[in-house]
Scaffold this motif. Structure first.
Motif, PDB file in Angstrom:
ATOM      1  N   ALA A 133       0.822  -1.214   0.000  1.00  0.00           N
ATOM      2  CA  ALA A 133       0.000   0.000   0.000  1.00  0.00           C
ATOM      3  C   ALA A 133       0.854   1.260   0.000  1.00  0.00           C
ATOM      4  CB  ALA A 133      -0.935   0.003   1.205  1.00  0.00           C
ATOM      5  N   THR A 134       0.393   2.249  -0.766  1.00  0.00           N
ATOM      6  CA  THR A 134       1.043   3.553  -0.802  1.00  0.00           C
ATOM      7  C   THR A 134      -0.006   4.646  -0.590  1.00  0.00           C
ATOM      8  OG1 THR A 134       0.749   3.796  -3.196  1.00  0.00           O
ATOM      9  CG2 THR A 134       2.829   2.808  -2.424  1.00  0.00           C
ATOM     10  N   PHE A 135       0.456   5.780  -0.130  1.00  0.00           N
ATOM     11  CA  PHE A 135      -0.384   6.973   0.008  1.00  0.00           C
ATOM     12  C   PHE A 135       0.258   8.062  -0.836  1.00  0.00           C
ATOM     13  CE2 PHE A 135      -1.170  11.092   2.052  1.00  0.00           C
ATOM     14  CZ  PHE A 135      -2.548  11.123   2.010  1.00  0.00           C
ATOM     15  N   ASP A 136      -0.487   8.570  -1.803  1.00  0.00           N
ATOM     16  CA  ASP A 136       0.041   9.575  -2.729  1.00  0.00           C
ATOM     17  C   ASP A 136       1.395   9.151  -3.286  1.00  0.00           C
ATOM     18  OD1 ASP A 136      -2.275  10.973  -2.273  1.00  0.00           O
ATOM     19  OD2 ASP A 136      -1.324  12.699  -1.312  1.00  0.00           O
ATOM     20  N   GLY A 137       1.491   7.858  -3.591  1.00  0.00           N
ATOM     21  CA  GLY A 137       2.703   7.303  -4.200  1.00  0.00           C
ATOM     22  C   GLY A 137       3.833   7.008  -3.238  1.00  0.00           C
ATOM     23  N   ARG A 138       3.618   7.181  -1.943  1.00  0.00           N
ATOM     24  CA  ARG A 138       4.670   6.984  -0.941  1.00  0.00           C
ATOM     25  C   ARG A 138       4.337   5.830  -0.022  1.00  0.00           C
ATOM     26  NH1 ARG A 138       7.509  11.852   0.126  1.00  0.00           N
ATOM     27  NH2 ARG A 138       8.756  10.495   1.428  1.00  0.00           N
ATOM     28  N   GLY A 139       5.368   5.104   0.386  1.00  0.00           N
ATOM     29  CA  GLY A 139       5.209   4.024   1.346  1.00  0.00           C
ATOM     30  C   GLY A 139       5.292   4.543   2.771  1.00  0.00           C
ATOM     31  N   ALA A 140       5.590   3.649   3.688  1.00  0.00           N
ATOM     32  CA  ALA A 140       5.630   3.967   5.120  1.00  0.00           C
ATOM     33  C   ALA A 140       6.554   5.146   5.408  1.00  0.00           C
ATOM     34  CB  ALA A 140       6.086   2.744   5.905  1.00  0.00           C
ATOM     35  N   GLY A 141       6.071   6.043   6.257  1.00  0.00           N
ATOM     36  CA  GLY A 141       6.873   7.189   6.673  1.00  0.00           C
ATOM     37  C   GLY A 141       6.070   8.472   6.634  1.00  0.00           C
ATOM     38  N   TRP A 142       6.801   9.576   6.582  1.00  0.00           N
ATOM     39  CA  TRP A 142       6.217  10.913   6.676  1.00  0.00           C
ATOM     40  C   TRP A 142       6.191  11.609   5.326  1.00  0.00           C
ATOM     41  CZ3 TRP A 142       4.323  12.576  11.353  1.00  0.00           C
ATOM     42  CH2 TRP A 142       4.714  11.838  12.482  1.00  0.00           C
ATOM     43  N   LEU A 143       5.129  12.366   5.096  1.00  0.00           N
ATOM     44  CA  LEU A 143       4.976  13.174   3.890  1.00  0.00           C
ATOM     45  C   LEU A 143       4.474  14.547   4.343  1.00  0.00           C
ATOM     46  CD1 LEU A 143       4.809  13.499   0.781  1.00  0.00           C
ATOM     47  CD2 LEU A 143       2.531  12.444   0.903  1.00  0.00           C
ATOM     48  N   VAL A 144       5.144  15.602   3.900  1.00  0.00           N
ATOM     49  CA  VAL A 144       4.782  16.956   4.306  1.00  0.00           C
ATOM     50  C   VAL A 144       4.334  17.755   3.087  1.00  0.00           C
ATOM     51  CG1 VAL A 144       5.615  19.115   5.332  1.00  0.00           C
ATOM     52  CG2 VAL A 144       6.377  16.915   6.267  1.00  0.00           C
ATOM     53  N   TYR A 145       3.148  18.343   3.195  1.00  0.00           N
ATOM     54  CA  TYR A 145       2.634  19.258   2.183  1.00  0.00           C
ATOM     55  C   TYR A 145       2.735  20.669   2.748  1.00  0.00           C
ATOM     56  CZ  TYR A 145       0.663  15.452  -0.583  1.00  0.00           C
ATOM     57  OH  TYR A 145       0.507  14.341  -1.363  1.00  0.00           O
ATOM     58  N   GLY A 146       3.283  21.575   1.965  1.00  0.00           N
ATOM     59  CA  GLY A 146       3.461  22.951   2.410  1.00  0.00           C
ATOM     60  C   GLY A 146       2.180  23.763   2.367  1.00  0.00           C
ATOM     61  N   PRO A 147       2.219  24.948   2.952  1.00  0.00           N
ATOM     62  CA  PRO A 147       1.067  25.843   2.933  1.00  0.00           C
ATOM     63  C   PRO A 147       0.602  26.115   1.495  1.00  0.00           C
ATOM     64  CG  PRO A 147       2.717  26.650   4.460  1.00  0.00           C
ATOM     65  CD  PRO A 147       3.344  25.511   3.700  1.00  0.00           C
ATOM     66  N   GLY A 148      -0.725  26.098   1.306  1.00  0.00           N
ATOM     67  CA  GLY A 148      -1.298  26.374   0.001  1.00  0.00           C
ATOM     68  C   GLY A 148      -1.365  25.176  -0.930  1.00  0.00           C
ATOM     69  N   SER A 149      -0.881  24.025  -0.493  1.00  0.00           N
ATOM     70  CA  SER A 149      -0.918  22.830  -1.337  1.00  0.00           C
ATOM     71  C   SER A 149      -2.318  22.224  -1.328  1.00  0.00           C
ATOM     72  CB  SER A 149       0.107  21.811  -0.841  1.00  0.00           C
ATOM     73  OG  SER A 149      -0.155  21.468   0.508  1.00  0.00           O
ATOM     74  N   ALA A 150      -2.556  21.318  -2.282  1.00  0.00           N
ATOM     75  CA  ALA A 150      -3.853  20.646  -2.382  1.00  0.00           C
ATOM     76  C   ALA A 150      -3.649  19.283  -3.036  1.00  0.00           C
ATOM     77  CB  ALA A 150      -4.826  21.492  -3.201  1.00  0.00           C
ATOM     78  N   HIS A 151      -4.557  18.350  -2.751  1.00  0.00           N
ATOM     79  CA  HIS A 151      -4.485  17.031  -3.372  1.00  0.00           C
ATOM     80  C   HIS A 151      -5.780  16.260  -3.148  1.00  0.00           C
ATOM     81  CE1 HIS A 151      -3.190  14.521   0.377  1.00  0.00           C
ATOM     82  NE2 HIS A 151      -3.762  15.632   0.775  1.00  0.00           N
ATOM     83  N   SER A 152      -5.899  15.156  -3.883  1.00  0.00           N
ATOM     84  CA  SER A 152      -6.909  14.145  -3.604  1.00  0.00           C
ATOM     85  C   SER A 152      -6.149  13.002  -2.950  1.00  0.00           C
ATOM     86  CB  SER A 152      -7.573  13.650  -4.892  1.00  0.00           C
ATOM     87  OG  SER A 152      -8.358  14.659  -5.465  1.00  0.00           O
ATOM     88  N   PRO A 153      -6.249  12.836  -1.645  1.00  0.00           N
ATOM     89  CA  PRO A 153      -5.456  11.817  -0.955  1.00  0.00           C
ATOM     90  C   PRO A 153      -5.805  10.430  -1.497  1.00  0.00           C
ATOM     91  CG  PRO A 153      -7.192  12.650   0.469  1.00  0.00           C
ATOM     92  CD  PRO A 153      -7.209  13.490  -0.761  1.00  0.00           C
ATOM     93  N   THR A 154      -4.775   9.710  -1.933  1.00  0.00           N
ATOM     94  CA  THR A 154      -5.011   8.454  -2.635  1.00  0.00           C
ATOM     95  C   THR A 154      -4.182   7.323  -2.047  1.00  0.00           C
ATOM     96  OG1 THR A 154      -5.451   9.688  -4.668  1.00  0.00           O
ATOM     97  CG2 THR A 154      -4.944   7.335  -4.898  1.00  0.00           C
ATOM     98  N   VAL A 155      -4.868   6.282  -1.636  1.00  0.00           N
ATOM     99  CA  VAL A 155      -4.196   5.053  -1.225  1.00  0.00           C
ATOM    100  C   VAL A 155      -4.339   4.064  -2.378  1.00  0.00           C
ATOM    101  CG1 VAL A 155      -4.246   3.074   0.348  1.00  0.00           C
ATOM    102  CG2 VAL A 155      -4.447   5.393   1.252  1.00  0.00           C
ATOM    103  N   ALA A 156      -3.218   3.494  -2.785  1.00  0.00           N
ATOM    104  CA  ALA A 156      -3.190   2.526  -3.884  1.00  0.00           C
ATOM    105  C   ALA A 156      -2.592   1.213  -3.398  1.00  0.00           C
ATOM    106  CB  ALA A 156      -2.361   3.079  -5.048  1.00  0.00           C
ATOM    107  N   ARG A 157      -2.947   0.154  -4.055  1.00  0.00           N
ATOM    108  CA  ARG A 157      -2.380  -1.188  -3.854  1.00  0.00           C
ATOM    109  C   ARG A 157      -2.546  -1.727  -2.436  1.00  0.00           C
ATOM    110  NH1 ARG A 157       1.849   1.352  -6.641  1.00  0.00           N
ATOM    111  NH2 ARG A 157       3.239   1.028  -4.900  1.00  0.00           N
TER     112      ARG A 157
END
Length: 154
Positions: free
Chosen positions: A112-136
């Motif tokens: 499983a990944t979240f926004d293309g990333r595996g286990a760990g931390w992901l930081v989005y800066g101020p003003g960012s946007a996304h559709s949070p996506t879990v795959a696989r």
């Protein structure tokens, strides 16, 4: 583990984050110091798994995902709110982060990944946007939102 103990665990994390800028240097630091191989990560993941199983996390359900805000922003959490979502191969609602967002990705399925990333931390800066996506597969994601700020888009 219970909500009070969970908050104490999170206070240690948010205290370390402090007033750092929400950017790639914070993401790098979090993954080096509190990453998937760290005791803190293992404690947070175990707490989230237990909280979901016992029903004190992810108390709401809609659109194929389980979610919930366990803590509103307060000084003990450095003014972060805390949300946890349980997603299984789907995209959540598009939203923006006026002040940024810090995500702790905890795959429950190895692939499983979240926004293309595996286990760990992901930081989005101020003003960012996304559709949070879990795959696989299935993953839990813990969100720290400064001042609890999030703006859902249509």
């Amino acid at each position: 583990m219970n909500p009070d103990a969970f908050k104490t665990l999170l206070q240690d994390v948010t205290r370390q984050i402090g007033d750092r800028a929400l950017d790639t240097s914070l993401q790098t630091w979090l993954n080096q110091e509190l990453g998937a191989d760290s005791p803190t990560y293992r404690q947070l993941k175990a707490a989230c798994e237990q909280g979901v199983a016992e029903g004190w996390l992810c108390q709401r359900e809609g659109g194929g995902l389980k979610y919930g805000r366990i803590f509103k922003p307060d000084d003990a959490l450095q003014r972060f709110s805390v949300d946890v979502v349980d997603m299984n191969t789907l995209a959540g609602p598009h939203h923006a982060h006026p002040l940024g967002e810090i995500d702790l990705i905890m795959p429950l399925d190895d692939t499983a990944t979240f926004d293309g990333r595996g286990a760990g931390w992901l930081v989005y800066g101020p003003g960012s946007a996304h559709s949070p996506t879990v795959a696989r597969g299935r993953a839990l994601v813990l969100y720290l939102l400064p001042e609890g700020r999030i703006e859902f888009t249509q």
